[in-house]
Design a protein around this motif. Structure first.
Motif, PDB file in Angstrom:
ATOM      1  N   LEU A  21       0.828  -1.211   0.000  1.00 47.90           N
ATOM      2  CA  LEU A  21       0.000   0.000   0.000  1.00 47.90           C
ATOM      3  C   LEU A  21       0.862   1.261   0.000  1.00 47.90           C
ATOM      4  N   VAL A  22       1.828   1.297   0.895  1.00 46.42           N
ATOM      5  CA  VAL A  22       2.703   2.477   0.997  1.00 46.42           C
ATOM      6  C   VAL A  22       3.486   2.671  -0.290  1.00 46.42           C
ATOM      7  N   ALA A  23       4.068   1.590  -0.822  1.00 46.28           N
ATOM      8  CA  ALA A  23       4.869   1.708  -2.050  1.00 46.28           C
ATOM      9  C   ALA A  23       4.021   2.203  -3.214  1.00 46.28           C
ATOM     10  N   ASN A  24       2.828   1.650  -3.371  1.00 52.38           N
ATOM     11  CA  ASN A  24       1.963   2.084  -4.477  1.00 52.38           C
ATOM     12  C   ASN A  24       1.470   3.516  -4.288  1.00 52.38           C
ATOM     13  N   TRP A  25       1.166   3.892  -3.059  1.00 53.25           N
ATOM     14  CA  TRP A  25       0.732   5.258  -2.798  1.00 53.25           C
ATOM     15  C   TRP A  25       1.856   6.243  -3.114  1.00 53.25           C
ATOM     16  N   VAL A  26       3.079   5.927  -2.640  1.00 56.02           N
ATOM     17  CA  VAL A  26       4.226   6.818  -2.892  1.00 56.02           C
ATOM     18  C   VAL A  26       4.498   6.917  -4.389  1.00 56.02           C
ATOM     19  N   LEU A  27       4.542   5.780  -5.066  1.00 55.95           N
ATOM     20  CA  LEU A  27       4.822   5.805  -6.503  1.00 55.95           C
ATOM     21  C   LEU A  27       3.717   6.508  -7.284  1.00 55.95           C
ATOM     22  N   GLY A  28       2.498   6.463  -6.781  1.00 59.12           N
ATOM     23  CA  GLY A  28       1.387   7.135  -7.452  1.00 59.12           C
ATOM     24  C   GLY A  28       1.458   8.650  -7.357  1.00 59.12           C
TER      25      GLY A  28
END
Length: 190
Positions: A134-141
């Motif tokens: 979740l954190v990785a996808n949110w940051v990359l988004g």
């Protein structure tokens, strides 16, 4: 935070003293089992009649190993073999490198820990993988990477998450949940 440490000690003994050697090794294992962080031990011999014994023992982290190595119990145990057993080489390993060669004989002194059920392993991995994803996808988004083609975004995510999972989060969650994974009472109920 420290990874588990495996110590390999090469020892040479007179083959006629094999019975004494087995008793000495078992005594050392019995002493080490009383130390927090002890994960197991055993030995490997190139052949049944070889005077060379590769003694292996493993601790949960460097601190636990240091307590064992500095203990009066270990000093007494090593002293008991003075003059009969020669130690020629000691190696410490914290990863899986160098442990891929199959030995010709393995004798275990302490039973290997039983692996937790797969559903418990999967649940434990999920406990860190889902929040990290979740954190990785949110940051990359919220970065310019969001416009990259899907395969490149996934590659970047995997390149970042794999070392975090392998070296930080999975060892941490495994230590935190060891009581549950091993089917023991929760720490707050002991």
């Amino acid at each position: 935070m420290s990874a588990p440490v495996t110590v390999s000690v090469t020892r040479h003994i007179d083959p006629s003293q094999e019975t004494e050697m087995r008793a000495w090794v078992q005594a050392g294992t019995s002493l080490a089992e009383n130390f927090d962080g002890f994960l197991g031990s055993g030995w490997v011999r190139p052949s049944q009649d070889s005077p060379e014994w590769h003694m292996l023992y493993r601790f949960a982290d460097a601190e636990s190993l240091a307590r064992w190595e500095a203990s009066p119990q270990r000093a007494w145990w090593l002293e008991a073999a003075q003059g009969r057993i020669e130690s020629t080489r000691t190696e410490r390993r914290t990863g899986i490198e160098g442990w891929f060669d199959e030995p010709s004989a393995v004798e275990s002194l302490s039973p290997a820990p039983v692996a937790p059920p797969r559903w418990k392993q999967a649940t434990t991995i999920f406990m860190v993988f889902f929040p990290l994803s979740l954190v990785a996808n949110w940051v990359l988004g919220h970065t310019p990477v969001a416009d990259w083609p899907l395969p490149l975004r996934v590659l970047l995510t995997v390149l970042v998450m794999t070392p975090l999972m392998t070296y930080v989060l999975l060892p941490w969650i495994t230590r935190q949940m060891s009581w549950w994974l091993q089917g023991k009472p929760a720490p707050w109920r002991r």
